[in-house]
Each structure stands twice: as C-alpha cells, then as structure tokens.
Design an enzyme around this catalytic site. Structure first.
Site, PDB file in Angstrom:
ATOM      1  N   TRP A  48      11.742 201.460  94.356  1.00 25.82           N
ATOM      2  CA  TRP A  48      12.258 202.332  95.419  1.00 25.82           C
ATOM      3  C   TRP A  48      11.453 203.621  95.523  1.00 25.82           C
ATOM      4  O   TRP A  48      11.598 204.373  96.491  1.00 25.82           O
ATOM      5  CB  TRP A  48      13.750 202.640  95.203  1.00 25.82           C
ATOM      6  CG  TRP A  48      14.063 203.492  93.998  1.00 25.82           C
ATOM      7  CD1 TRP A  48      13.988 203.128  92.698  1.00 25.82           C
ATOM      8  CD2 TRP A  48      14.538 204.848  94.000  1.00 25.82           C
ATOM      9  NE1 TRP A  48      14.380 204.164  91.880  1.00 25.82           N
ATOM     10  CE2 TRP A  48      14.727 205.230  92.643  1.00 25.82           C
ATOM     11  CE3 TRP A  48      14.833 205.769  94.996  1.00 25.82           C
ATOM     12  CZ2 TRP A  48      15.181 206.491  92.274  1.00 25.82           C
ATOM     13  CZ3 TRP A  48      15.291 207.034  94.627  1.00 25.82           C
ATOM     14  CH2 TRP A  48      15.462 207.386  93.279  1.00 25.82           C
ATOM     15  N   ASP A  49      10.589 203.862  94.556  1.00 28.93           N
ATOM     16  CA  ASP A  49       9.714 205.037  94.598  1.00 28.93           C
ATOM     17  C   ASP A  49       8.925 205.099  95.902  1.00 28.93           C
ATOM     18  O   ASP A  49       8.654 206.186  96.436  1.00 28.93           O
ATOM     19  CB  ASP A  49       8.702 204.980  93.445  1.00 28.93           C
ATOM     20  CG  ASP A  49       9.339 204.799  92.081  1.00 28.93           C
ATOM     21  OD1 ASP A  49      10.497 204.364  92.016  1.00 28.93           O
ATOM     22  OD2 ASP A  49       8.661 205.072  91.082  1.00 28.93           O
ATOM     23  N   GLU A 103      19.100 206.949  84.770  1.00 24.83           N
ATOM     24  CA  GLU A 103      19.206 205.695  84.017  1.00 24.83           C
ATOM     25  C   GLU A 103      19.709 205.902  82.591  1.00 24.83           C
ATOM     26  O   GLU A 103      19.769 204.944  81.816  1.00 24.83           O
ATOM     27  CB  GLU A 103      17.868 204.968  84.038  1.00 24.83           C
ATOM     28  CG  GLU A 103      17.507 204.480  85.436  1.00 24.83           C
ATOM     29  CD  GLU A 103      16.086 203.952  85.559  1.00 24.83           C
ATOM     30  OE1 GLU A 103      15.805 203.235  86.524  1.00 24.83           O
ATOM     31  OE2 GLU A 103      15.256 204.283  84.680  1.00 24.83           O
ATOM     32  N   LYS A 123      18.250 211.938  83.081  1.00 27.48           N
ATOM     33  CA  LYS A 123      16.834 211.584  83.063  1.00 27.48           C
ATOM     34  C   LYS A 123      16.085 212.194  84.244  1.00 27.48           C
ATOM     35  O   LYS A 123      14.952 212.649  84.114  1.00 27.48           O
ATOM     36  CB  LYS A 123      16.699 210.051  83.089  1.00 27.48           C
ATOM     37  CG  LYS A 123      15.279 209.536  82.992  1.00 27.48           C
ATOM     38  CD  LYS A 123      15.273 208.008  83.049  1.00 27.48           C
ATOM     39  CE  LYS A 123      13.849 207.466  82.947  1.00 27.48           C
ATOM     40  NZ  LYS A 123      13.809 206.007  83.130  1.00 27.48           N
ATOM     41  N   GLN A 124      16.705 212.167  85.410  1.00 23.67           N
ATOM     42  CA  GLN A 124      16.072 212.677  86.627  1.00 23.67           C
ATOM     43  C   GLN A 124      17.160 213.060  87.612  1.00 23.67           C
ATOM     44  O   GLN A 124      18.335 212.790  87.388  1.00 23.67           O
ATOM     45  CB  GLN A 124      15.169 211.617  87.257  1.00 23.67           C
ATOM     46  CG  GLN A 124      15.931 210.413  87.802  1.00 23.67           C
ATOM     47  CD  GLN A 124      15.010 209.282  88.204  1.00 23.67           C
ATOM     48  OE1 GLN A 124      14.495 208.570  87.348  1.00 23.67           O
ATOM     49  NE2 GLN A 124      14.803 209.099  89.487  1.00 23.67           N
TER      50      GLN A 124
END
Length: 767
Positions: A358-359, A489, A601-602
C-alpha cells in the site's frame, strides 16, 4: 543515527577507506538501477569477505512456498520472491598468478566509492598490494543505461604500479545464483542453454513455476592504454549455467589495461526469442559505443533532475539526503511499464519480496504525479484495476462475496502472498489507501476520466468489502470492525482501529458520491458499470447505513480518538522513558512484549489525520499529535515523514526538521540498523512529501495549488518544481520570501498563506 561514514556531498554518495565491516551496507547504499533492472554495488572482482550478492529484473518473481507452522484457511500458498537474477557483472582477475581479492590483499589504500547521482554512474577506485607483492591501481565505472534499459556497462581499469605484470581478466555470466531469503533453500532458476561467439556470451535460464525466461549476456573488449587490442578469449569455460572467458594481457610498469564489459538481460516479458533479442541489444550498444552510452546516461539523468530536483541551500547533509531519495525512486520506477510497480526494497535487496504494498498509493503516487506526468500516476492506478479480479478472489478466500474486493498486502500479480497471518488477514486498511489514491489522483490532476473508465469498479469492490467486513454491535448500536491490524503493526487483532474504521467509512461515502456523479454526468458508463458489477440501490443504501453509523473509539478524558478500543488499558510509558539500550524494540523485545506495549511503529491514528487533514481542526491535530507521538518509536521507514509534515503544520519546525533528517537519511545513517538488507525505497517518496507538503505546505484545494511555506532555520533556502496539470511551477523559498515562476502556456492562480496570486508564463512572482 547508527553510522556516519558517508561523506557529505551535494551530488554524490561517497565512501573513503576500505572497511570489510561496511561492505554489505555500502552494497545497499551504492545500488544502481534503471527501472527495468538493478543491482547491489557488489564488487565485480571476487570477494571472499561478507557480501550480499544481488541483481534483480523488474517483474520477475518466484512463488516460494509459504513456510508456516500452522496452516490457516485462506492463507496464501506462496510468498512472491523477487529473484536474485543471474550475475553478469562478475570479473575474476589474476595478476602475476595471484587472484585479486580485497579480503586477502596485503594492503588496500585510497579506496573510494562514489555514486554520482547527477550522472547516474557508480565509480570505485583503490590501490592494492597483493600477497605476491604486486602493486596495482584500479578504477571502475559502472552504470545501467536509461536509454537502452536492457544494457549495463562496466569499465574496469588496472594499472601496474611497481612492476610489469601478466593480468588475466576472467569475465563471466552465471545463472547458478540463489536467494538468501529462500524459504526452502532451493534454486529458483533452471538453466536452459548457453552460447558463446567471439567475445559474446549468452546464458539462458527459466524460473521454476512462473516460467519467466531470461537471457543474461555479455560482450567484452580489452584495451591497453586506451587502444582496443581486438583480442578474443584465450580460454572459454562452459557449464550448463555459466560461461567464463579468459583474456591475458602483458603490461609493463605504469601501463593501464581495461576490460569494457557490456552486459544485461533480455526477458520473455518483452521478447519471444530472448537470445536473438540479446544479440540485437549488443549490436545496438556497440553501434552507440561505450563513450556515447556514458554521455547519453548523463544527459538522461540531467533531464530527470531538471524536473524532480529539490535544492537546499546551506545544509549539505539535508541536500544529499533528499537527492539520494529522489535518485533511488527514479532508479526503481520510471513509469514506462504499467505491469510494474514500486517494491519497498526496489532493486537493493530481497526483503519484503520486493513486491507491491500500500506504500505505492499512500506515499509514491504523490511524488510521481508531481515530478513526472499524470500518465505515470495513471499507470500505477491501472495496475490495481488490472488486478481487480484477483482482489475479488482474495476476498472470496476469506469468505466475502458479491464482488467484494480485498487488495493484497503484498503482491506481484494480484494474489495475496504475504506470509504473516496478522498482516494477510488483518491489515485490511490497505484497501483504503487504494481508494484514496483514486481520489488523490483526481484532486491533483483534474482528470476525472479514470473514475468512470476504471476507478469506479475498484471503488465499488472496496466499498462492498467494508460493508461486509463491518459488524453491527447491538451493544453499541453502531457498526464496528473487529480483529484488525492498523498501520501500527505493533498491535495485532485489535478491535476498532480508528484509522481503519475511519477510512472504511470514507471509502463507502466517496464511492457513493462517485456513483451519483457518474449517474448524472456519464450515464452510459453508469449503466455499463452497474450492470457489470450488479449493484442495486438497496445495496447502496445498506452500504450508506454502515458508513453513517460507524463507531470510532474516543476518550473523553484525553479528548482524542483512540487508536483502538484497548489502547488506554496499556501501561502508558512514553518513549522518552524507555531505556535506549532497548531500541529498536523490534530487535530487542519478544513479539508478545511488543504487542502489550503502548509503542507505535508508525503513524496510525495520525495517518488518518494526514490523509483527511481537512476533516479535522488544527487544534484536534495538535491534541492527537501530542498524545500519540510520545509513544511512537518510528521503527517503520514510513513513520518520520508523516510526523515531519504534521510537525510543520503545527509550526514546530525544530521537530519537523529532525524528522526530515531521519526520513531523508534513514538509510545513509542506518537509523533502523538494517541497511545491509537493502534500502527503504517507498518511504523515500515520503521524504519528498516532507519538503513539498511539510515545509512548502503544498495542498490542492478547489482545483488550485495552495502553499503555506515554512523554512528550517538551518537552511538559507530551498526550491522544487511541481507539474500541476501540465504546467511546471517552480517554487523557491528563502528565509524572507517565496518566489513562483512558471513554465507553461497560460497563467496559473496560486494561493499562498490565504492570498491569491497570478503567475504568468515565464514570469516571476515574489511574495
């Protein structure tokens, strides 16, 4: 920052001094590519030290059987591996009977690598004393041609420094390669044929299972002090998968001999007869000549930089970082072939399978829309449309029906091939990014035609998935989405991830809006599409009911949307209070401990605030940023860019600049201690976004470019170009002013800090 050996330079990546411990890192950092193929910066000569060999061909993959302990219904049967392709760069070298091997030389001095990003050429040089006492100087130049994208060129020079020498070049092509990440330690290439004639060699191999055929070729010329010797090999060694030539040259002290090697791949994706195609490619390359190919390479890269360059005045490391990111993005994908996409590692390593994530939609499309032309971005959208049937199949495997589409987390051909259940089954927010990219494409380009032609079918499939994936909670009297993994994640199998729920609602709302618009403005397309997908008004009403009644977890105490239902049940210790020896936690902690922690994580909830910035006030963004960023460890390459953009929006320029340096130099300075495995290509588009959207404040609103320029105190100025609807707008920002200039045929209206200005073609406007 975990390494600091790359020399600051505006246009080049430079390493000075030979250090065996840095070889694998440098193999990643100095990687080269041309969109059709790429390779790690492995030494051409034999090297017995630690190395990660890697050459890659775009679109060629192998379905490696999934390796799991407990098979679950619906689990992907394979993980798509981007294959280590046959080796054409190899040149074994013997000098006075001694093999050249930097790991075994008595001494290596004046070692230097330079990846000249302005030219698209990789240089390496060193002086070495071999075990037999022979001293040599070596200069190597290598590039992968942008003009002839099946061709690479190596120019390998050796100068005898302290004595006469008998030098034997042994160039080869070899299909006996393997992947380091093979699940079952098997080979993926089956040798088909070998052929050689004069100075040319061809090794043809076919992938098992997928049956891609590739002919790996080479053509060699030997020079002495610049003059072609017109020699042929004194010896040819042939096996079923390798051909190696030997050329022997006697040089006197001070003389230089050169092997010029043309090599590359022709593949069955593009040719029926790959051997014949390779012969023709060699002919073309020889007609042009190595010198002209080199000049053409410089010209081709100059054209790319003319549009995509970002200049930064007063901060060399920041400048080097953004150019490295832009360079690697263009090495990976140039938009020529809609069958291809942008893998997270590009052509620099095997991790992630090198497949599509999906990046692409969330991070890469904005870069390519603004620095290429809209057709390149449209090709990336078409890639997903062409795989819609597979997305529907993926959803069916999980029990969905009626044309619901779940796009894969990882894919090569549209099939899901990720081998971690918490990602495959649960990280379903990826569907939202694909829908958002369609919206973003229209918002930026103004080209609505894609939606009635192709996009609406994708949107309907995605909306159907969300409709079916949501569950009505009688307890809440709202729709919930259970058992998911969000962008963070470090949480799996959670309920009501805010970002997932929010983008699910948005997807349904946006799809219904487009159905209504196409019904009014494109009636023939409306009838065609609804008949094809068998969408009824009652189903649309049911979808709308789900969207209108979606649940979002919210904390009245903190005044924020919760990342998921159970977030406040965690022990909320901020990253600032986490012992640095425990970082990165994904390399130091058990997965159980990570899942129970509050660490992010992000960007997760903040990813929603990034995509849907206009849905929230700046005060809401600030409150959520201040709540979630202190728990964010930024151990995903995709994390710093979003936080940099949002920090800039909030006027926190020191923080925005720190995040920018982290995203732009993530690999150069090896922040995540993993650069040996390859580069983080897709997140590099986020670096571009950090400057253009973060510092430049660029947005598209009501068919017009808006800017709210900001500048870090460390910079004197910066500039970038935007291809907005076939008009090239250059933006130059200094500490005191913003300049706009336009390459186009008609004036353009630009909004800066709420003030509308008109920019005339070939004119300059200063604000």
């Amino acid at each position: 920052m975990n390494q600091d050996y790359i020399k600051p330079d505006n246009w080049s990546i430079i390493e000075e001094g030979f250090d065996a411990e840095k070889v694998k890192s440098s193999e990643s950092l100095f990687s080269i590519g041309n969109g059709a193929m790429g390779q790690r910066a492995n030494f051409e000569e034999y090297y017995s030290g630690k190395t990660f060999q890697g050459s890659y061909i775009a679109g060629i993959y192998y379905p490696d059987k999934t390796k799991v302990g407990w098979w679950k219904n619906g689990y992907p049967e394979y993980f798509a591996k981007v294959l280590n392709a046959p080796n054409w760069i190899g040149i074994e070298i013997e000098i006075n009977g001694e093999n050249l091997d930097l790991a075994k030389c008595k001494s290596v001095s004046n070692f230097k690598r330079e990846l000249n990003m302005k030219e698209g050429i990789y240089y390496r040089s060193f002086e070495a004393t071999l075990a037999n006492g022979t001293e040599i100087a070596v200069k190597v130049r290598r590039f992968l041609s942008l003009d002839l994208d099946e061709v690479g060129v190596i120019n390998y020079e050796i100068t005898a420094l302290n004595s006469d020498a008998k030098i034997v070049f042994k160039p080869y092509v070899d299909a006996g390669v393997h992947n380091e990440d093979a699940n079952w330690e098997e080979k993926f290439w089956e040798p088909i044929s070998v052929k050689n004639l004069a100075n040319e060699a061809f090794v043809t191999a076919r992938t098992f299972k997928t049956h891609f055929t590739a002919t790996t070729f080479m053509q060699n010329s030997v020079l002495l002090d610049g003059s072609n010797l017109s020699v042929t090999p004194i010896n040819v060694q042939t096996t079923t998968e390798k051909i190696q030539f030997s050329y022997e040259i006697a040089v006197v002290k001070g003389q230089t001999t050169t092997l010029q090697k043309i090599g590359g791949y022709t593949v069955s994706m593009n040719h029926e007869n790959t051997v014949k195609a390779a012969e023709n490619v060699i002919l073309k390359a020889l007609e042009v000549g190595v010198n002209q190919l080199t000049e053409n390479q410089k010209t081709a890269w100059a054209k790319i930089w003319e549009m995509s360059d970002i200049t930064i005045d007063g901060d060399v490391k920041a400048q080097q970082g953004i150019r490295f990111n832009i360079f690697q993005l263009n090495q990976t994908y140039l938009g020529k072939d809609s069958r291809l996409n942008i893998g997270p590692k590009g052509f620099t390593g095997e991790k992630y399978g090198g497949s599509t994530y999906w990046d692409t939609e969330a991070y890469c499309i904005p870069f390519y829309m603004a620095t290429k032309d809209q057709q390149v971005a449209r090709n990336l959208l078409a890639y997903r449309y062409n795989q819609l049937d597979k997305a529907i199949e993926n959803a069916e495997k999980l029990g969905f029906k009626n044309g619901a589409a779940l796009y894969p987390m990882v894919t090569m051909n549209g099939e899901e091939c990720h081998n971690e259940w918490e990602i495959t089954f649960e990280e379903i927010h990826r569907n939202g990014a694909i829908a958002f990219a369609i919206y973003n494409y229209y918002r930026f380009t103004g080209d609505y035609s894609y939606i009635p032609e192709k996009g609406l079918e994708v949107l309907i499939g995605i909306a159907r998935f969300w409709h079916q994936r949501a569950t009505f909670s009688t307890n809440r009297n709202q729709y919930v989405i259970l058992g998911v993994t969000g962008p963070n994640e470090y949480e799996n199998n959670v309920n009501n991830n805010f970002y997932t729920n929010y983008i699910a609602k948005w997807c349904i709302d946006y799809t219904i809006e487009q159905i209504q618009k196409i019904e009014k403005e494109y009636p023939s397309d409306y009838s065609r599409i609804l008949n094809k997908v068998k969408l009824s008004q009652s189903e649309i009403s049911e979808m709308k009911n789900v969207a209108d009644n979606m649940y979002f977890p919210y904390s009245e105490e903190h005044g924020v949307y919760l990342q998921q239902d159970g977030f406040l049940d965690k022990e909320l210790i901020t990253v600032a209070n986490l012992d640095k020896s425990q970082r990165p936690i994904n390399q130091k902690w058990s997965w159980d401990r990570i899942l129970r922690s509050p660490y992010i994580k992000q960007a997760d909830t903040l990813q929603g605030f990034y995509f849907f910035e206009d849905h929230f006030t700046k005060e809401q963004l600030e409150k959520h940023f201040d709540f979630y960023e202190p728990f964010t460890v930024h151990e995903s390459s995709l994390s710093p860019c979003v936080h940099s953009i949002q920090a800039a929006v909030l006027g926190r320029m020191e923080q925005a600049y720190t995040f920018y340096l982290r995203t732009s130099r993530l690999d150069l300075d090896d922040y995540n201690k993993e650069v040996e495995e390859g580069l983080h290509i897709t997140s590099m588009a986020g670096t571009w976004m950090s400057i253009v959207e973060g510092f430049g404040g660029m947005r598209v609103k009501n068919n017009q470019l808006h800017f709210e320029p900001r500048i870090p105190k460390e910079w004197k100025g910066y500039s970038f170009k935007i291809n907005f609807r076939n008009q090239i707008l250059k933006v130059e920002i200094t500490q005191n002013a913003t300049n706009f200039s336009l390459e186009g045929e008609k004036e353009i209206l630009v909004n800066i800090n709420g003030k509308q200005v008109t920019v005339e073609p070939n004119g300059l406007v200063t604000v």
